[in-house]
Enzyme design. Sequence first.
Site, mmCIF file in Angstrom:
data_model
loop_
_atom_site.group_PDB
_atom_site.id
_atom_site.type_symbol
_atom_site.label_atom_id
_atom_site.label_comp_id
_atom_site.label_asym_id
_atom_site.label_seq_id
_atom_site.Cartn_x
_atom_site.Cartn_y
_atom_site.Cartn_z
ATOM 1 N N LYS A 185 0.845 -1.195 -0.118
ATOM 2 C CA LYS A 185 -0.162 0.002 -0.080
ATOM 3 C C LYS A 185 0.867 1.278 -0.012
ATOM 4 O O LYS A 185 0.395 2.514 -0.080
ATOM 5 C CB LYS A 185 -0.906 0.191 1.237
ATOM 6 C CG LYS A 185 -1.969 -1.280 1.091
ATOM 7 C CD LYS A 185 -2.676 -1.367 -0.030
ATOM 8 C CE LYS A 185 -4.096 -0.751 0.281
ATOM 9 N NZ LYS A 185 -5.251 -1.106 -0.693
ATOM 10 N N SER A 188 -3.274 -12.413 4.171
ATOM 11 C CA SER A 188 -3.822 -12.172 2.872
ATOM 12 C C SER A 188 -2.739 -12.509 1.767
ATOM 13 O O SER A 188 -3.252 -13.085 0.644
ATOM 14 C CB SER A 188 -4.340 -10.604 2.415
ATOM 15 O OG SER A 188 -3.049 -9.760 2.480
HETATM 16 C C1 LIG Z 1 -2.605 -6.823 4.121
HETATM 17 C C2 LIG Z 1 -3.620 -6.427 2.902
HETATM 18 N N1 LIG Z 1 -4.063 -7.398 2.067
HETATM 19 C C3 LIG Z 1 -4.747 -7.032 1.022
HETATM 20 C C4 LIG Z 1 -5.337 -6.049 0.782
HETATM 21 C C5 LIG Z 1 -6.362 -5.516 -0.420
HETATM 22 O O1 LIG Z 1 -5.535 -4.850 -1.561
HETATM 23 P P1 LIG Z 1 -6.508 -4.067 -2.274
HETATM 24 O O2 LIG Z 1 -6.892 -2.681 -1.542
HETATM 25 O O3 LIG Z 1 -5.534 -3.485 -3.402
HETATM 26 O O4 LIG Z 1 -7.479 -4.763 -3.051
HETATM 27 C C6 LIG Z 1 -4.911 -4.682 1.596
HETATM 28 C C7 LIG Z 1 -5.676 -3.396 1.399
HETATM 29 O O5 LIG Z 1 -5.392 -2.714 2.535
HETATM 30 C C8 LIG Z 1 -4.134 -5.037 2.746
HETATM 31 O O6 LIG Z 1 -3.793 -4.228 3.659
#
Ligand SMILES: Cc1ncc(COP(=O)(O)O)c(C=O)c1O
Length: 327
Positions: A48, A282
């Site tokens: 991010k 994630s």
């Molecule tokens: C740890 C983590 N995984 C996945 C995501 C999802 O990414 P995106 O917002 O680009 O879909 C985020 C978004 O904040 C995140 O912080």
Amino acid sequence: MDPNGRPYASVIEAIGDTPLVELSRITAGLEGRILAKLDYLNPGFSKKDRIARQIIEDAKAQGSLRPDQTVVELTSGNTGTGLAIVCGLKGHPFVAVMSKGNSMERAAMMSSLGAEVVLVDQLPDSKPGQVSGGDLDLVERETQRLVAERKAFRADQFRSEGNFRAHYLHTGPEFIQQSGGKIDAFCDFAGTGGSFAGCAAAFKEYSPAIQCFVVEPEGAATLAGEPASSPDHRIQGGGYSRSHLPQLRPGHIDGYLKVTDAEAMATARRLAREEGIFAGFSSGANVAAALQLLRTVLPGKTVAVLINDSGLKYLSTDLWSQADLRR
Ligand SMILES: Cc1ncc(COP(=O)(O)O)c(C=O)c1O
């Protein structure tokens, strides 16, 4: 070093250009490859940082962010960390609004980087570590209140074009360049959907044959059109049970995949033990989904994934168990 062999002028220039690594141990015995982009190696330890830089630089270039104006953002912690770094260096006060359901390492990191952190209580029935769509609605309300009160610029990662552009202009092209264009598929756990949308757009432009899959939590696969039967999953950063995300371009979605909490956690642990990649829930979800593709519809193919953030952000959770620490 910058491309001219000089030191970077600031840590903002160290965002992006992360390594691409083949996960050959995790895929042992399977036909096909998983290529993982180590975005947890960014200065704020997550992908991010990329959108924080793009949103702020675009807003300054367009004049929608005035010098010294306060920036406010709703965050699960990672966008806020990126914004704390970028705003701090560019001279903007930054207020991060976050649900108490997210891990507290993130709040500590943001405030250490100079952000004001506003924590919002979860709904009475919600559990810590499980941020639901309802919890997020409460954070949204507080964010809107603070934007009005401080006459602030809202980074607005769910709607801002800079989110898409960060991944369309950089992450996706980096994947293509580092793999020599040898990617057959991409799968990505969606929060705002910005990473998926930007990378998918870059991939489709390079080759429409690259298949792109949105990853969702089992029980909250609402983008795939299923009901949110169990919205309180453990995969922080996404899976907010939204039926629509403005960042997503429907024409770039080839399919949807589902991952359980247990699969995401087991795969994050395998990433640490087998590949030496210390990442969060994630990232485990992304690699678990890529393994599903190799085992089912795409044997023998090359699947690209993002390693979203560092496992250090979850030391207070049971992702890393005490039993592991005693060994
Ligand atoms: C740890 C983590 N995984 C996945 C995501 C999802 O990414 P995106 O917002 O680009 O879909 C985020 C978004 O904040 C995140 O912080």
